[in-house]
Design a protein around this motif. Structure first.
Motif, PDB file in Angstrom:
ATOM      1  N   LEU A   1       0.885  -1.061   0.158  1.00 11.63           N
ATOM      2  CA  LEU A   1       0.265  -0.065  -0.268  1.00 11.63           C
ATOM      3  C   LEU A   1       0.718   0.912   0.120  1.00 11.63           C
ATOM      4  CD1 LEU A   1      -3.272   0.773   0.346  1.00 11.63           C
ATOM      5  CD2 LEU A   1      -2.801   0.621   2.532  1.00 11.63           C
ATOM      6  N   CYS A   2       1.589   1.311   0.200  1.00 12.02           N
ATOM      7  CA  CYS A   2       2.835   2.176   0.997  1.00 12.02           C
ATOM      8  C   CYS A   2       3.396   2.785  -0.511  1.00 12.02           C
ATOM      9  CB  CYS A   2       4.358   2.261   1.937  1.00 12.02           C
ATOM     10  SG  CYS A   2       3.389   2.522   3.126  1.00 12.02           S
ATOM     11  N   LEU A   3       4.177   1.455  -0.893  1.00 10.07           N
ATOM     12  CA  LEU A   3       4.720   1.758  -2.558  1.00 10.07           C
ATOM     13  C   LEU A   3       3.332   1.884  -3.728  1.00 10.07           C
ATOM     14  CD1 LEU A   3       6.703  -1.753  -2.386  1.00 10.07           C
ATOM     15  CD2 LEU A   3       7.499   0.519  -1.977  1.00 10.07           C
ATOM     16  N   PHE A   4       2.646   1.873  -3.597  1.00  8.30           N
ATOM     17  CA  PHE A   4       1.255   1.870  -4.315  1.00  8.30           C
ATOM     18  C   PHE A   4       1.080   3.438  -4.449  1.00  8.30           C
ATOM     19  CE2 PHE A   4      -3.310   2.498  -5.251  1.00  8.30           C
ATOM     20  CZ  PHE A   4      -3.344   2.467  -6.145  1.00  8.30           C
TER      21      PHE A   4
ATOM     22  N   TYR B   1       7.499  13.896  -4.867  1.00  8.61           N
ATOM     23  CA  TYR B   1       7.685  11.646  -5.177  1.00  8.61           C
ATOM     24  C   TYR B   1       9.206  12.373  -4.189  1.00  8.61           C
ATOM     25  CZ  TYR B   1       9.747   8.144  -7.236  1.00  8.61           C
ATOM     26  OH  TYR B   1      10.761   6.889  -7.107  1.00  8.61           O
ATOM     27  N   GLN B   2       9.598  12.515  -4.689  1.00  5.10           N
ATOM     28  CA  GLN B   2      11.614  12.824  -3.525  1.00  5.10           C
ATOM     29  C   GLN B   2      11.286  12.572  -2.337  1.00  5.10           C
ATOM     30  OE1 GLN B   2      14.086  11.620  -5.084  1.00  5.10           O
ATOM     31  NE2 GLN B   2      13.927  11.556  -7.726  1.00  5.10           N
ATOM     32  N   LYS B   3      10.449  13.658  -1.801  1.00  6.31           N
ATOM     33  CA  LYS B   3      10.226  14.318  -0.025  1.00  6.31           C
ATOM     34  C   LYS B   3       9.395  12.952   0.280  1.00  6.31           C
ATOM     35  CE  LYS B   3       9.422  18.078   1.353  1.00  6.31           C
ATOM     36  NZ  LYS B   3       8.853  19.048   1.532  1.00  6.31           N
ATOM     37  N   GLN B   4       8.339  12.506  -0.350  1.00  4.76           N
ATOM     38  CA  GLN B   4       8.359  11.119  -0.363  1.00  4.76           C
ATOM     39  C   GLN B   4       8.887   9.795   0.054  1.00  4.76           C
ATOM     40  OE1 GLN B   4       5.031  11.237   1.733  1.00  4.76           O
ATOM     41  NE2 GLN B   4       3.762   9.211   1.852  1.00  4.76           N
ATOM     42  N   LYS B   5       9.964   9.562  -2.046  1.00  3.53           N
ATOM     43  CA  LYS B   5      10.703   8.642  -0.991  1.00  3.53           C
ATOM     44  C   LYS B   5      11.651   8.581   0.048  1.00  3.53           C
ATOM     45  CE  LYS B   5      13.694   9.053  -3.878  1.00  3.53           C
ATOM     46  NZ  LYS B   5      14.607   8.391  -5.594  1.00  3.53           N
TER      47      LYS B   5
ATOM     48  N   PRO C   1      -4.527   7.100   4.723  1.00  2.00           N
ATOM     49  CA  PRO C   1      -3.523   6.480   4.876  1.00  2.00           C
ATOM     50  C   PRO C   1      -2.596   5.843   4.361  1.00  2.00           C
ATOM     51  CG  PRO C   1      -5.791   6.025   6.804  1.00  2.00           C
ATOM     52  CD  PRO C   1      -5.647   6.687   5.343  1.00  2.00           C
ATOM     53  N   PHE C   2      -1.523   6.161   4.893  1.00  2.00           N
ATOM     54  CA  PHE C   2      -0.455   4.801   3.528  1.00  2.00           C
ATOM     55  C   PHE C   2      -0.386   5.510   2.477  1.00  2.00           C
ATOM     56  CE2 PHE C   2      -1.960   2.014   6.907  1.00  2.00           C
ATOM     57  CZ  PHE C   2      -1.026   2.009   7.629  1.00  2.00           C
TER      58      PHE C   2
ATOM     59  N   MET D   1       1.120   6.434  -6.881  1.00  2.00           N
ATOM     60  CA  MET D   1       0.108   7.667  -7.125  1.00  2.00           C
ATOM     61  C   MET D   1       0.572   9.184  -6.597  1.00  2.00           C
ATOM     62  SD  MET D   1      -1.476   5.741  -8.656  1.00  2.00           S
ATOM     63  CE  MET D   1      -2.261   6.842  -8.769  1.00  2.00           C
ATOM     64  N   VAL D   2       1.342   9.121  -5.927  1.00  2.00           N
ATOM     65  CA  VAL D   2       1.668   9.934  -5.255  1.00  2.00           C
ATOM     66  C   VAL D   2       2.766  10.890  -6.335  1.00  2.00           C
ATOM     67  CG1 VAL D   2       3.491  11.784  -3.751  1.00  2.00           C
ATOM     68  CG2 VAL D   2       1.928  10.315  -2.904  1.00  2.00           C
ATOM     69  N   TYR D   3       3.723  10.805  -6.796  1.00  2.00           N
ATOM     70  CA  TYR D   3       4.073  10.858  -8.605  1.00  2.00           C
ATOM     71  C   TYR D   3       3.524  11.470  -9.203  1.00  2.00           C
ATOM     72  CZ  TYR D   3       7.324  10.963 -12.172  1.00  2.00           C
ATOM     73  OH  TYR D   3       7.671  12.013 -13.121  1.00  2.00           O
ATOM     74  N   SER D   4       2.373  10.495  -8.961  1.00  2.00           N
ATOM     75  CA  SER D   4       1.704  10.394 -11.068  1.00  2.00           C
ATOM     76  C   SER D   4       0.286  11.317 -10.406  1.00  2.00           C
ATOM     77  CB  SER D   4       0.329   9.451 -10.476  1.00  2.00           C
ATOM     78  OG  SER D   4       0.124   9.886 -12.493  1.00  2.00           O
ATOM     79  N   ALA D   5       0.061  12.231  -9.535  1.00  2.00           N
ATOM     80  CA  ALA D   5      -0.860  13.497  -9.043  1.00  2.00           C
ATOM     81  C   ALA D   5      -0.152  14.252  -8.338  1.00  2.00           C
ATOM     82  CB  ALA D   5      -1.519  13.223  -7.935  1.00  2.00           C
ATOM     83  N   SER D   6       1.222  14.531  -8.782  1.00  2.00           N
ATOM     84  CA  SER D   6       1.828  15.432  -8.470  1.00  2.00           C
ATOM     85  C   SER D   6       2.922  16.110  -9.827  1.00  2.00           C
ATOM     86  CB  SER D   6       2.476  15.641  -7.516  1.00  2.00           C
ATOM     87  OG  SER D   6       3.352  14.996  -6.836  1.00  2.00           O
ATOM     88  N   MET D   7       2.929  15.473 -11.157  1.00  2.00           N
ATOM     89  CA  MET D   7       3.868  15.271 -11.503  1.00  2.00           C
ATOM     90  C   MET D   7       3.386  16.649 -12.369  1.00  2.00           C
ATOM     91  SD  MET D   7       2.871  12.555 -14.194  1.00  2.00           S
ATOM     92  CE  MET D   7       4.071  12.322 -15.865  1.00  2.00           C
ATOM     93  N   VAL D   8       2.586  17.392 -12.325  1.00  2.00           N
ATOM     94  CA  VAL D   8       2.440  18.601 -12.836  1.00  2.00           C
ATOM     95  C   VAL D   8       2.385  19.283 -12.121  1.00  2.00           C
ATOM     96  CG1 VAL D   8       0.209  19.275 -14.615  1.00  2.00           C
ATOM     97  CG2 VAL D   8       1.195  17.295 -15.074  1.00  2.00           C
TER      98      VAL D   8
END
Length: 399
Positions: A20-23, A45-49, A343-344, A27-34
């Motif tokens: 769930l965390c990896l998913f 994405y980098q901060k969430q990683k 969550p997650f 999705m964080v990258y996909s949702a924030s890439m623009v």
């Protein structure tokens, strides 16, 4: 012994949380890439990683640390003082975000003390009510004293003001209280006290509690299209995203609503992006994974013979269940928006770290339950074999 301990961990729970965390990271990258503020496409994405790596370390530490040690006053007292200090210092050095004074900046990072307060309330109430089992139905001695900490936490969070988080903490505390073993009479007394306290507080703070912006959330969630460009803007665009996904979605990375139309796409409304890009299958994966974690937590609570471990499991599973319902309910218009992360999955360091520690504790409780069951089976005295019955008919005297 160490091999037995390792074999006692609930790896199904660990695997589901990790997936769930990896998913969520994808999705964080996909949702924030623009991006629209001059940041790189992989900024969040980098901060969430980094958040995820820190969360993994905290999870391992919490999973290895014996949960029973947390009942000690040497741990409970500093935790309570640290929580209250963190919530108090907000009013001195706090940062406003989402119309609430909820964040403390620490260099390039920010922490949200109210997220950490959720876990503190769970640990404190579980420990104190577990210790008071012998007199849990004595209202003045067994029921009321632990609630002082809860009231102080709720009061400090309400002053920010963050009524959504404050309400979630009260609901989590309610689940622990209902499971603590106190009788129905005392529970009804607590309900009456809460009502008596909330009515005058609501009247005193009516300008803040019933402000125009907060009331707009209440009136717009049932039909956001009545005021689509103002109070209903977030929810209306979430509906467009959810409705566009259909069964299979538009494809990973292909969301249209994240192109500046859907605010908080990588945080509070990430489920709308998941629905638009991955359809019912993506949403189903998230909901089923969260449901598995919640039900597993309840199962652990029922198996655990230790009151402290049982209440911890109830508090942690209820926290995840309540927060998931509030986020999903807000994004789909079932309940008013509260600004609570999923969550997650949602972007956020404080939330992810707190959840990682909570899941580490839950896994540790499960480990002790499984280990004790296996240990007792191994050590249980084996029944002595019954003496063989002699068949008397087999003996005949020769004449």
């Amino acid at each position: 012994m160490f091999k037995k301990i390792l074999k006692s961990y609930d790896y199904s729970l660990i695997i589901v949380v990790a997936l769930l965390c990896l998913f969520g990271l994808v999705m964080v990258y996909s949702a924030s890439m623009v991006t629209w503020h001059g940041t790189d496409s992989d900024f969040f994405y980098q901060k969430q990683k980094i958040n995820l790596l820190a969360a993994a370390a905290m999870f391992v530490i919490a999973a290895l640390f014996p949960y029973k040690a947390m009942k000690s006053t040497k741990i409970l007292l500093p935790m309570v003082l640290f929580t209250l200090a963190g919530l108090t210092i907000l009013f001195v050095v706090g940062k406003v975000a989402g119309n609430a004074l909820s964040w403390i900046e620490m260099g390039t990072r920010s922490i949200q003390p109210s997220e950490l307060a959720k876990l503190s309330v769970i640990i404190y109430l579980s420990a104190v009510y577990a210790k008071k089992q012998s007199y849990i139905n004595e209202f003045n001695r067994g029921v009321l004293p632990p609630l002082l900490f809860l009231v102080m936490v709720f009061f400090l969070i309400a002053l920010q003001p963050d009524y959504g988080t404050g309400g979630i903490i009260m609901l989590i505390a309610g689940s622990i209280i209902l499971s603590s073993g106190m009788n129905f009479k005392n529970i009804m007394k607590l309900v009456m006290i809460v009502v008596i306290l909330l009515v005058p507080v609501s009247l005193i703070l009516k300008d803040e509690v019933f402000s125009e912006k907060r009331m707009a959330r209440l009136t717009s969630y049932s039909n956001p299209f009545n005021d689509e460009q103002k109070s209903g803007y977030q929810l209306a665009n979430a509906y467009y995203a959810i409705g566009s996904g259909g069964l299979t979605g538009l494809g990973l990375g292909q969301s249209n609503q994240k192109l500046g139309y859907l605010p908080e796409a990588h945080t509070d409304f990430i489920i709308a992006v998941i629905s638009e890009e991955l359809g019912i299958f993506g949403v189903g994966f998230v909901i089923l994974s969260l449901a598995f974690i919640v039900l597993k937590g309840i199962h652990i609570a029922l198996k655990c013979k230790d009151p402290f471990g049982s209440l911890l499991a109830i508090g942690i599973s209820s926290m995840i269940g309540i927060q998931s319902f509030v986020n999903l309910g807000g994004a789909t218009g079932v309940i008013p928006l509260t600004g609570v992360p999923l969550p997650f999955v949602s972007y956020g360091g404080s939330s992810l770290l707190q959840l990682a520690v909570a899941m580490g504790i839950l896994v540790n409780v499960s480990m002790f339950v499984n280990f004790e069951e296996k240990y007792k089976k191994d050590k249980a005295p084996q029944p002595k074999p019954k003496p063989a019955m002699v068949n008397q008919n087999s003996y005949k005297f020769r004449s």
